[in-house]
Enzyme design. Structure first.
Site, PDB file in Angstrom:
ATOM      1  N   THR A 172     -61.205 -25.213 -17.060  1.00 21.95           N
ATOM      2  CA  THR A 172     -62.330 -24.696 -17.811  1.00 21.95           C
ATOM      3  C   THR A 172     -61.809 -23.578 -18.701  1.00 21.95           C
ATOM      4  OG1 THR A 172     -63.547 -25.177 -15.826  1.00 21.95           O
ATOM      5  CG2 THR A 172     -64.490 -23.491 -17.178  1.00 21.95           C
ATOM      6  N   ARG A 200     -72.595 -35.884 -13.633  1.00 21.81           N
ATOM      7  CA  ARG A 200     -72.068 -34.892 -12.676  1.00 21.81           C
ATOM      8  C   ARG A 200     -72.094 -33.500 -13.322  1.00 21.81           C
ATOM      9  NH1 ARG A 200     -67.620 -31.045 -13.075  1.00 21.81           N
ATOM     10  NH2 ARG A 200     -66.926 -30.588 -10.985  1.00 21.81           N
TER      11      ARG A 200
HETATM   12  N1  GLY Z   1     -64.726 -25.976 -12.961  1.00 25.19           N
HETATM   13  C1  GLY Z   1     -65.139 -26.962 -13.861  1.00 25.19           C
HETATM   14  C2  GLY Z   1     -65.806 -28.085 -13.232  1.00 25.19           C
HETATM   15  O1  GLY Z   1     -65.609 -28.370 -12.047  1.00 25.19           O
HETATM   16  O2  GLY Z   1     -66.542 -28.754 -13.910  1.00 25.19           O
END
Ligand code: GLY
Length: 310
Positions: A172, A200
């Site tokens: 991220t 998701r």
């Molecule tokens: N940390 C980013 C995600 O799991 O979408």
């Protein structure tokens, strides 16, 4: 009054990153641009947005232009933003084809009474607020990569994609800033990870999991397998560790250790900044791009791997 910013470009397996030079270069650009906002007396929320915008735009990170694709070939992005003085939050999730989800998160924070908007409903509201979809986020190159990953997955014995197997490359992007007025803000933006199921949602748009800020204490931002950050309210936990007297460095170490003990290594990275301008970063992956610059420092810290700290 000390002011400053800490950013990350995602934790993961980074030595094989095809654009590692750009990854390093734009970490530096994002840090500089975010810091400039603070130096000129700007708000920490704007500094965070600026740094993240640069990383979304450059294509070298799993956010914005460089986002990963879902198993069905969609670009579905998540982002979250928190103002630590007002404890206000804006977040978006499963937002298809939006180049700058961090800007969308800011619109949710400032133009609606809600904290989180998702999917088609979010797109409709955001379109009315001037956000346009950008289909160029799904490129031929990305579709080809997706096909290769799908083939690998189908040939393996793992018939249902598991988080740890999917989270291979990078996470991220995120930032935390402390401005001259003592306000701490935190933000995060992501494409999630390759082959994630469509629909998701990870930790990045969930306050307390992927990000948290409280100007009376500090802020934290996570990168890695979002499911683990959600299951442990990770960033709120890190801020609580700081509230109980831990330095940001000790707090992120404790946060990473908690995840490693529960879920194993290769899973998480964290950054934190407190109200005094002290910072911390830690990860249990091969690398995590990070940058730090505060008004107390002569030069910025920029690094990706452990050896970059020596
Ligand atoms: N940390 C980013 C995600 O799991 O979408």
């Amino acid at each position: 009054m000390t002011f400053g910013i800490i950013i990350h470009g995602g934790a993961g397996v980074l030595r094989t990153h095809e654009r590692l030079d750009d990854y390093r270069k734009f970490l530096g650009v994002a840090l500089k641009e975010g810091y400039k906002v603070l130096e000129e007396g700007g708000d920490s929320l704007q500094a965070v947005i600026k740094a993240i915008y640069v990383m979304e735009e450059c294509g070298a990170f799993n956010a914005g232009v460089g986002c990963s694709l879902t198993v069905d070939g969609y670009a579905e992005l998540d982002a979250g933003l928190m103002d630590g003085s007002e404890l206000s939050v804006g977040a978006v999730a499963s937002l298809r084809n939006v180049r700058h989800p961090i800007v969308a998160a800011h619109l949710v924070m400032t133009k609606t009474d809600h904290v989180l908007l998702v999917g088609d409903g979010a797109l409709r509201i955001l379109e009315a607020l001037g956000v346009k979809q950008d289909t160029s986020l799904v490129t031929q190159e990305k579709l080809q990569r997706l096909n290769e990953l799908k083939k690998e997955w189908l040939e393996s014995s793992n018939k249902f994609p598991k988080n740890k197997a999917l989270f291979s490359k990078l996470g991220t992007v995120g930032a935390i800033a402390l401005d001259k007025n003592g306000k701490i803000s935190a933000g995060v933006s992501t494409g999630g990870y390759w082959l994630k199921l469509s629909g998701r949602v990870g930790d990045s748009p969930i306050a307390g999991a992927g990000f948290y800020a409280d100007s009376s204490i500090g802020g934290a931002v996570a990168t890695g397998i979002g499911e683990y950050a959600i299951r442990t309210s990770l960033c709120k936990s890190v801020v609580e560790f700081m509230a109980h007297g831990e330095t940001p460095m000790d707090a992120v170490k404790q946060g990473v250790e908690m995840i490693t003990k529960r879920f194993g290594s290769g899973t998480i990275g964290l950054i934190a900044l407190n109200k005094k301008g002290e910072y911390g970063y830690h990860y249990n992956t091969e690398g995590m791009g990070r940058g730090v610059l505060t008004s107390e420092m002569k030069q910025p810290i920029l690094g990706v791997f452990r050896e970059d700290d020596t």
